[in-house]
Each structure stands twice: as structure tokens, then as C-alpha cells.
Design an enzyme around this catalytic site. Sequence first.
Site, short mmCIF file in Angstrom:
data_model
loop_
_atom_site.label_atom_id
_atom_site.label_comp_id
_atom_site.label_asym_id
_atom_site.label_seq_id
_atom_site.Cartn_x
_atom_site.Cartn_y
_atom_site.Cartn_z
N GLY A 51 13.09 -15.25 7.16
CA GLY A 51 13.38 -14.29 8.23
C GLY A 51 14.69 -13.58 7.97
O GLY A 51 15.52 -14.07 7.19
N CYS A 79 13.17 -20.36 2.83
CA CYS A 79 14.38 -19.56 3.10
C CYS A 79 14.95 -19.87 4.48
O CYS A 79 15.47 -20.94 4.69
CB CYS A 79 14.11 -18.08 2.91
N TYR A 80 14.79 -18.94 5.44
CA TYR A 80 15.31 -19.20 6.79
C TYR A 80 14.80 -20.55 7.29
O TYR A 80 15.54 -21.34 7.88
CB TYR A 80 14.87 -18.07 7.72
N HIS A 165 10.56 -17.54 -2.38
CA HIS A 165 9.28 -17.19 -1.74
C HIS A 165 8.10 -17.57 -2.64
O HIS A 165 7.80 -16.85 -3.59
CB HIS A 165 9.25 -15.69 -1.44
N GLU A 167 5.05 -17.36 -1.84
CA GLU A 167 3.87 -16.56 -1.48
C GLU A 167 3.79 -15.24 -2.24
O GLU A 167 2.74 -14.60 -2.25
CB GLU A 167 3.85 -16.30 0.04
N SER A 218 -19.14 3.22 11.09
CA SER A 218 -18.73 4.37 10.29
C SER A 218 -19.35 4.32 8.90
O SER A 218 -19.26 5.27 8.14
CB SER A 218 -17.21 4.35 10.14
N GLY A 219 -19.95 3.19 8.56
CA GLY A 219 -20.45 3.02 7.19
C GLY A 219 -19.42 2.27 6.35
O GLY A 219 -19.71 1.84 5.24
N GLY A 220 -18.20 2.11 6.88
CA GLY A 220 -17.18 1.35 6.16
C GLY A 220 -17.46 -0.15 6.24
O GLY A 220 -18.34 -0.59 6.97
N VAL A 221 -16.68 -0.91 5.47
CA VAL A 221 -16.95 -2.35 5.35
C VAL A 221 -16.85 -3.07 6.70
O VAL A 221 -17.77 -3.80 7.09
CB VAL A 221 -15.94 -3.00 4.36
N ASP A 222 -15.75 -2.84 7.42
CA ASP A 222 -15.51 -3.64 8.64
C ASP A 222 -16.61 -3.44 9.68
O ASP A 222 -17.16 -4.42 10.20
CB ASP A 222 -14.16 -3.28 9.27
N SER A 223 -16.91 -2.17 9.98
CA SER A 223 -17.90 -1.95 11.03
C SER A 223 -19.30 -2.37 10.57
O SER A 223 -20.11 -2.82 11.37
CB SER A 223 -17.89 -0.50 11.52
N SER A 224 -19.58 -2.26 9.26
CA SER A 224 -20.90 -2.70 8.77
C SER A 224 -21.03 -4.21 8.90
O SER A 224 -22.06 -4.72 9.36
CB SER A 224 -21.09 -2.30 7.30
N LYS A 360 -8.94 -8.54 5.30
CA LYS A 360 -9.96 -7.64 4.73
C LYS A 360 -10.85 -8.36 3.68
O LYS A 360 -12.07 -8.24 3.71
CB LYS A 360 -9.26 -6.45 4.08
#
Length: 504
Positions: A51, A79-80, A165, A167, A218-224, A360
Site C-alpha cells: 500500500g 511490503c506494507y 511483489h 504478484e 452485444s455479441g461480446g464475450v461477457d454478455s454472450s 475476464k
Amino acid sequence: MQTQIAVIDYGSQYSQLIVRRIRELGYFSRLYRPDELTTIGSPTGVILSGGPRSVTDTDAPDVDFDFLVGLKVPVLGICYGMQLLNRKLGGVVSKSTTSEYGPAEMVVENRNTLLENVRSPSRIWMSHSDTCTQWPEGTEILAHNKEGQPVALQFNDLMYGIQFHPEVTHTEEGTGVLRNYLSMVEEDGLFSMDQFKQALIDSIHKQVAGKKVVCGVSGGVDSSVLAVLLHQAGVDVHCISVDHGLLRKGEADEVKAQFEELGIQIDLVDASERFLNALAGVDQPEEKRKIIGRLFIDVFWDHAGEVEMFAQGTLYPDVIESATSGSDASTIKTHHNRVEKVLELQAEGKVIEPLAELFKDEVRALGKSLGMPPHILWRHPFPGPGLAVRVPGEITPEKLDILREADAIYIQELRDSGWYDRIWQACTSLLPCKTVGVKGDVRAYEYPIVLRAVISEDAMTADWVEIEHAVMRTISNRILNEVKHVNRVLYDISTKPPASIEWE
Ligand code: XMP
């Protein structure tokens, strides 16, 4: 689903990334604010993030240390987080006059469990100004940097701290360190997408309870993926797709065909004329976005009519960004997801967000587990306002047509050459100027087209892709020969930051 590894967010820009890495290693992890620690249930491990603050400040974010100790689970402070643990256990943290950012070298002194099999020396990524100058009795120094300062400590049987870090990919042995930490955690079954899918379906059943659900696609990944998930959960789902006239060539038909392939009926609402009329003469980017956003909402909700339940494809990064850091990125997405009507429905308990726990790449894994085809799951992202963000200046039907033709060639060539799947997002923009060229022995003033292709992790940063020159040449030749009113093709070699992915 029960949290296995709780990550406590002290405001590091990398906090989300810790959660991602832990999930990649097979443990279900979530991000929490420090004051939420006591509400998590019984995690099998706790990570305290880095942080920007100093633990020596009187109002520095704290931890309920008695509660943390009482959990009796392995704790990793980064770290923090390390400095907080050190202080709570009786050590001393001093403010440094200088900060240490970027690469450093770690030399392992003690290969206990946390650093088992970790290469030494190896590169680590630092981002701190305070340092632990004294540590509690019994603390073991596991590793130090080139200057001899400790960068990894074992405070006791369950508490560890690292000054770097793990990650970020710049830390060469980061994944190894996290894996070692997880090996100390009591395992109650690894996180699997099939299992998660079932938990999602069960929770959808409970929330929906037989009601009809409206869902925008919309045809995009998420909404499909969202639509297929609801469909497979046996929900009576009404999918609506709005054609705002800013889609790519043939896209409206493709979306319809795509959903037919998935066995889902959709209503395609053609509102392109309304959108293009409303956009006529407007050349300011934010003004254009506002017009599109407002009109989209009107068209969508007019068509939806009375709504029993609304499903929205919000993802985990949107949720945690708005809950924790409040960054600029979150403001943009919040603006898109939390429109007034949705807020109203939310207040009435009529909104479900089944993907809100997922990143995602996990949405893609869920889609795979639902049996969706790769060509849908690996489609490049496409912005809500569509081609509007790719036509700087005034949008006209003529410019949109030119852009559509050039874009179709670009995408087709990327697909045919195998580059499409190596690119995170490819886009084509049309610049609002005309430059001189020669066509058929006469000077011709025509538009320049800009091609862009980037690799990215969730769009926060992006790097441009070095597409093979022969492929670029084919694309450029085809656009110059086949698309009317274009006499110049440019390739955008800007990273994000400072450039964004889209041109507007
Ligand atoms: P930028 O251009 O901000 O884009 O680097 C990051 C990602 O977001 C998409 N994008 C948008 N998506 N509404 C959206 O739904 C928007 O106004 C918008 N602007 C950019 C962009 O395509 C990229 O994937």
C-alpha cells in the site's frame, strides 16, 4: 463460494493482481477492505497487500491483529503488509529518506518452506520507502537484497513477510513464492470452474425464482457467456441487442447468427437511424459518448418494457475497483454499468450480476465449461459506443462505411494469417483529415486509416504488437486498393500509457 485465501487491500496498485495469481494457482481468493477481515468467515490463508501509506503514520490503515492471530492460518504480508506484521509483533519500521522502486536482487539465506526451490540470486520487484529495521525476537531472515537488508522474513510458524511483489511478472520467482505460501495452507479442494459454474447456477435459481429475466447482449464475450449461463440454468431469458448503427461490417447479422448457434433467441432492435441523426454535427468525444449512452438506455428500456428481473454482465475488476481504489478506470466503467434505471431496479432487488466474481479470463473459462465455441470466447473486446470511438470528429455515414470496409479487411487478414488469436484487441480508426495522394495521375485528398493491435491484461496497460511485415503489407495493399476514399494506412506504435487503446 467460500473464500480460501483472503487478500486484504491496503491500496497497492497490484492488489487485484494478487487475487488473480492466487486463483491461477487453484485457490479461490477475494479482495477485502481491512475493516472486512472479521466478516470473511474462515479463510484458509490471509495475505496483507502492499500500500502507498506508511505504517508509522498515526492514521495508517490497520489490521485487527488479535482476530488475525485467532484465525490460526498462514499469513503473508507483502511490503506494507510485512511492515504492519513486523510492527504488530513488536518490531520497528523506519521511514526511509529514499524510496526503492523497480528491480532488485534477492539472495536466499534460508530455504525454509516459503523460499523452497527459489533460485538465488533472482530478480525481485520492489516498491517501498519504509523498511523494517528491527524485528521481533525469534524472527528468521530468509533472504536479503544486495545491500544486505532483509527482503523476506519468517516471524513465527504462521506469519511471513516479503518486501517485494511476488504478484508481478518482473519478480522472477514470484509464482514460486506464492505457490510455496499456498503449500502451507490447509487445502479443502482446489478451485475448479466446473464446480464454480454449479454454484453460480444454484445461486441464479435462488435469485431468479422462476421470473423472466431481461439481458442486454452485444455479441461480446461477457454478455454472450452471461446469456448462455442463464439459458443453461433454465432461466426464461429475454435477450435484447441494440444496433446503434456503429457496429462493424455485418456485425448485427453475426450477433444474431451467433446466438442462433448457441440456441438462444434474441431481439435485434435496429435503432441506427435514431443514433446517427442524434450524432449529426457533434464532434466532441464526451458529448458523443453521452448521446450514445442516453439513447442506448432509452431504446433498450423502451423495448424491454416491464422488467421482472435484469441480468448484467459486471465483472469482478469493476466491482473491486469501485469498492476499493476509486480509480479513473472505475469511473468510466461505473458510468456504463450503473445507469439510473439499473440503480432503480437494483434498489428493488431486481438485478442479478452472475459474473461479478470473475476476472475476464475466468469468464472465458466459464464459457468453455458451458461448452461455448472458441471463436466466440476469443473475440476481441469491442467498445459499447462502437465505431464512434474510432471516428474522431464528426461521425457521418460516409466515414462509417469507409471505416467498416477497412476494418473488415484488417480483421479478415489477421484471422487468415493466424495473427488474430495472438492479439488482445485490434482496432481501426479513421482520422478526421484528408491528406494528399496520387490516384490515376491526379492529386487526390483522401482519408488516412490507422490500424492498431495490442496485447494487454484487462486493458489497464497495453503494448503494441509487432505484426509480421508481410502481413502488414497485404493489409495495407488491400485497404489502399479496395477501400474508396483512403490513400494512407498508418500503424499505431504507442503503448498504453500514455496512449489509450481507442483513439477517442
Ligand atoms: P482505452 O481506449 O480506454 O480502452 O484504453 C480500454 C478498453 O475499453 C474499451 N473502451 C470502451 N468500452 N465504452 C466501453 O464499453 C467506452 O466508452 C469505451 N472506451 C474504450 C476499449 O475498446 C478497450 O478494450
